[in-house]
Design a protein around this motif. Structure first.
Motif, short mmCIF file in Angstrom:
data_model
loop_
_atom_site.label_atom_id
_atom_site.label_comp_id
_atom_site.label_asym_id
_atom_site.label_seq_id
_atom_site.Cartn_x
_atom_site.Cartn_y
_atom_site.Cartn_z
N ARG A 1 17.45 -82.56 42.48
CA ARG A 1 15.79 -81.60 42.83
C ARG A 1 14.85 -82.96 43.41
O ARG A 1 14.69 -83.21 42.38
CB ARG A 1 15.94 -81.07 41.55
CG ARG A 1 16.85 -79.95 41.16
CD ARG A 1 16.42 -78.61 40.05
NE ARG A 1 17.30 -78.16 39.84
CZ ARG A 1 18.11 -77.18 40.32
NH1 ARG A 1 17.02 -76.75 41.41
NH2 ARG A 1 19.25 -76.58 39.79
N GLY B 1 10.73 -82.94 45.12
CA GLY B 1 9.23 -81.95 45.55
C GLY B 1 9.40 -81.56 47.29
O GLY B 1 9.47 -82.39 47.64
N GLU B 2 8.74 -80.72 47.35
CA GLU B 2 8.49 -80.45 48.43
C GLU B 2 7.81 -80.33 49.42
O GLU B 2 9.00 -81.10 50.38
CB GLU B 2 7.81 -78.88 48.46
CG GLU B 2 7.33 -77.83 49.64
CD GLU B 2 6.67 -76.97 49.32
OE1 GLU B 2 5.97 -76.59 50.64
OE2 GLU B 2 5.96 -76.66 48.36
N HIS B 3 7.03 -81.47 48.90
CA HIS B 3 6.55 -82.72 50.18
C HIS B 3 7.86 -84.02 50.11
O HIS B 3 8.03 -84.50 51.55
CB HIS B 3 5.29 -83.10 49.01
CG HIS B 3 3.93 -82.43 48.91
ND1 HIS B 3 3.87 -81.72 50.39
CD2 HIS B 3 3.84 -81.75 48.35
CE1 HIS B 3 2.58 -81.07 49.75
NE2 HIS B 3 2.73 -80.23 48.73
#
Length: 116
Positions: free
Chosen positions: A85, A87-89
Motif C-alpha cells: 500500500r 500513497g496516491e501521489h
C-alpha cells in the motif's frame, strides 16, 4: 498434530550470517529464521558451527514440546506476488516514471527492487 513438526529439518539449511563484533572482539553468527539466537567465537567457522549446533538443539526442543518449527527460507515456496500500500501521489509518480521508461508499472517496480 502439526504436520510441520513431522518434516525433518537440517539445521544447515537455515540462513546464517557471520559478522565481526568490535564490541566483543569476536565473530558473531546469527540466523534469520531464529533472530533471538546468536553465537560468538574467535573464528568465522567456529561461530557458524556453534550456531548450527544451537539451532539443531532448539529445533529438537521445539519438536519435543509440540511447537511449530520454522522452515528454512531456502525451502519455502513463494508465489512471486505481494501487495504494497502506497500513497496516491507516489502511485501516480511511479506510473509516470514507468510510462517514461515505456514499461508497465509492474516491470518498472520489479526492476527498481532488483537493483537494490
Amino acid at each position: 498434530m502439526d504436520t510441520q513438526n513431522q518434516i525433518p529439518v537440517d539445521a544447515g539449511h537455515y540462513t546464517y550470517r557471520v559478522t565481526w563484533s568490535a564490541e566483543d572482539g569476536e565473530y558473531v553468527a546469527s540466523c534469520l529464521e531464529f533472530p533471538s539466537l546468536s553465537w560468538l567465537a574467535p573464528s568465522r567457522a567456529d561461530a557458524i558451527d556453534g550456531l548450527e549446533r544451537l539451532v539443531a538443539e532448539v529445533v529438537t526442543d521445539m519438536r519435543a514440546n509440540g511447537e511449530r518449527v520454522p522452515p528454512p527460507l531456502a525451502e519455502r515456496s513463494f508465489s512471486g506476488t505481494f501487495n504494497v500500500r502506497i500513497g496516491e501521489h507516489l502511485h501516480r509518480d511511479l506510473v509516470m516514471r514507468a510510462a517514461e521508461e515505456k514499461m508497465s508499472l509492474n516491470q518498472y517496480v520489479t526492476r527498481k527492487l532488483a537493483a537494490g
